[in-house]
Scaffold this motif. Structure first.
Motif, short mmCIF file in Angstrom:
data_model
loop_
_atom_site.label_atom_id
_atom_site.label_comp_id
_atom_site.label_asym_id
_atom_site.label_seq_id
_atom_site.Cartn_x
_atom_site.Cartn_y
_atom_site.Cartn_z
N GLY A 1 0.79 -1.21 0.00
CA GLY A 1 0.00 0.00 0.00
C GLY A 1 0.82 1.26 0.00
O GLY A 1 2.03 1.27 -0.27
N ARG A 2 0.17 2.37 0.30
CA ARG A 2 0.77 3.70 0.24
C ARG A 2 2.05 3.76 1.06
O ARG A 2 2.11 3.27 2.17
CB ARG A 2 -0.24 4.73 0.78
N GLU A 3 3.08 4.40 0.46
CA GLU A 3 4.40 4.52 1.09
C GLU A 3 4.98 3.15 1.44
O GLU A 3 5.70 2.99 2.42
CB GLU A 3 4.33 5.41 2.34
N GLY A 4 4.66 2.17 0.62
CA GLY A 4 5.07 0.80 0.93
C GLY A 4 6.56 0.58 1.00
O GLY A 4 7.03 -0.25 1.77
N SER A 5 7.34 1.31 0.19
CA SER A 5 8.78 1.10 0.20
C SER A 5 9.42 1.63 1.48
O SER A 5 10.32 1.01 2.05
CB SER A 5 9.42 1.75 -1.02
N ASP A 6 8.96 2.80 1.95
CA ASP A 6 9.45 3.31 3.23
C ASP A 6 9.08 2.34 4.35
O ASP A 6 9.87 2.08 5.26
CB ASP A 6 8.84 4.68 3.52
N TYR A 7 7.88 1.82 4.27
CA TYR A 7 7.41 0.86 5.27
C TYR A 7 8.29 -0.38 5.26
O TYR A 7 8.66 -0.91 6.33
CB TYR A 7 5.96 0.51 4.98
N SER A 8 8.64 -0.87 4.08
CA SER A 8 9.53 -2.04 3.99
C SER A 8 10.85 -1.78 4.69
O SER A 8 11.37 -2.65 5.41
CB SER A 8 9.79 -2.39 2.52
N ALA A 9 11.41 -0.59 4.47
CA ALA A 9 12.68 -0.24 5.13
C ALA A 9 12.51 -0.29 6.65
O ALA A 9 13.39 -0.78 7.37
CB ALA A 9 13.13 1.14 4.68
N ALA A 10 11.37 0.20 7.14
CA ALA A 10 11.11 0.18 8.58
C ALA A 10 10.94 -1.24 9.09
O ALA A 10 11.38 -1.57 10.20
CB ALA A 10 9.88 1.02 8.89
N ILE A 11 10.30 -2.09 8.30
CA ILE A 11 10.11 -3.49 8.70
C ILE A 11 11.45 -4.19 8.85
O ILE A 11 11.74 -4.83 9.87
CB ILE A 11 9.23 -4.23 7.68
N PHE A 12 12.30 -4.08 7.83
CA PHE A 12 13.62 -4.71 7.90
C PHE A 12 14.43 -4.15 9.07
O PHE A 12 15.10 -4.89 9.80
CB PHE A 12 14.38 -4.52 6.59
#
Length: 305
Positions: A199-210
């Motif tokens: 979803g929205r801002e998914g790439s930033d979210y992925s960075a936060a998940i990792f």
């Protein structure tokens, strides 16, 4: 341990890929995982492919050819040897879309969207990883779908944090001991191994998940402006940098209209007290790092009101 995230604008053409690769080379400090978005406007283009396919307009293959040509032009500018294995790797990524398009659509639109649009991140991350290796950096491409586990809510998948954290903590640290890991933002995978998007801002979210799962020291998001500003410079001539924001202030600003950093990106970092920096990929030398307890943003992160 640190996480770098590069958005579409930072890998929009060959020169941008070179610039991002040199930033990685020059500013890495210790173990590094790089999250990369699709190149330029690729996501929009692949969304057009999906719509054309689903609605039987007859233009899906034509639009896909534009996406392919865009990426192969970048490859040609990056690698003099057109027999380099990366050319076949990228071709194979697009072949998987062609296989989908050859059959009449039977699945829901959201499912098809995730299977097709996710190719943008797979392609961009493969190209960046290959170029890093080309300039002498030990890089390893990782498929984010092997690590970020989600439910089946296509286009807005919810992360299964327990499974995700277990896999990331078990498998990735040993890779980071030897390589710069390059992976994708925006995408994950269901328990049945179907691709999902976040979803929205998914790439930033992925960075936060990792970063959260790896207990990173900080996350750096590379943007095309020098940091957090008190207004959008596209609309206001005079803007001021905001050196620091707390997690709470950042979430509150996004709630009241700031759009660049989404609250879902901030929350995993807040839970682990991980610092979030945003730096300019156009002028990377203009900012440094500071550790501030309970601070979400330091060294002029970007957040438009």
């Amino acid at each position: 341990m640190q996480v770098f995230k590069f958005g579409g604008a930072s890998v929009k053409d060959a020169e941008s890929v070179k610039n991002s690769a040199h930033i990685i080379s020059n500013y890495k400090v210790d173990a590094l995982l790089v999250v990369v978005s699709a190149m330029g406007k690729t996501t929009n283009l692949l969304e057009e492919v999906t719509k054309a396919y689903y609605h039987h307009t007859g233009k899906a293959f034509e639009i896909l050819e534009k996406a392919k040509a865009f990426h192969f032009n970048i490859l040609s500018d990056l690698f003099d040897d057109h027999n380099h294995p990366i050319f076949d790797e990228i071709a194979n990524c697009f072949v998987e879309i062609e296989w989908i398009l050859e059959e009449d659509p039977q699945d829901p639109f959201d499912y098809l969207f995730d299977q097709i649009v996710s190719t943008g991140e797979l392609v961009s991350s493969k190209i960046l990883a290959a170029y890093l290796h080309h300039i002498g950096e030990k890089s390893k491409w990782l498929d984010a779908r092997n690590y970020i586990m989600t439910d089946n809510t296509y286009t807005e998948a919810q992360v299964n944090w327990e499974k995700t954290e277990e896999i990331i903590r078990t498998e990735i640290p040993s890779i980071l001991d030897e390589y710069i890991a390059v992976t994708q933002g925006f995408i994950g995978s269901t328990s049945e191994n179907f691709t999902t998007t976040l979803g929205r801002e998914g790439s930033d979210y992925s960075a936060a998940i990792f970063a959260s799962c790896l207990n990173a020291e900080y996350v750096t998001i590379w943007k095309d402006v020098p940091g957090v500003l008190n207004a959008d410079p596209k609309w206001f001539e005079k803007t001021e940098l905001i050196p620091e924001l707390s997690y709470t202030d950042a979430i509150e600003l996004t709630y009241y209209g700031a759009t660049v950093i989404h609250p879902k990106t901030i929350k995993p970092l807040q839970n682990k007290n991980i610092q979030l920096n945003v730096r300019s990929f156009l002028n990377p030398e203009t900012t440094g790092y500071k550790n501030q307890e309970h601070k979400c943003f330091t060294t002029c992160p970007i957040l438009y009101l």
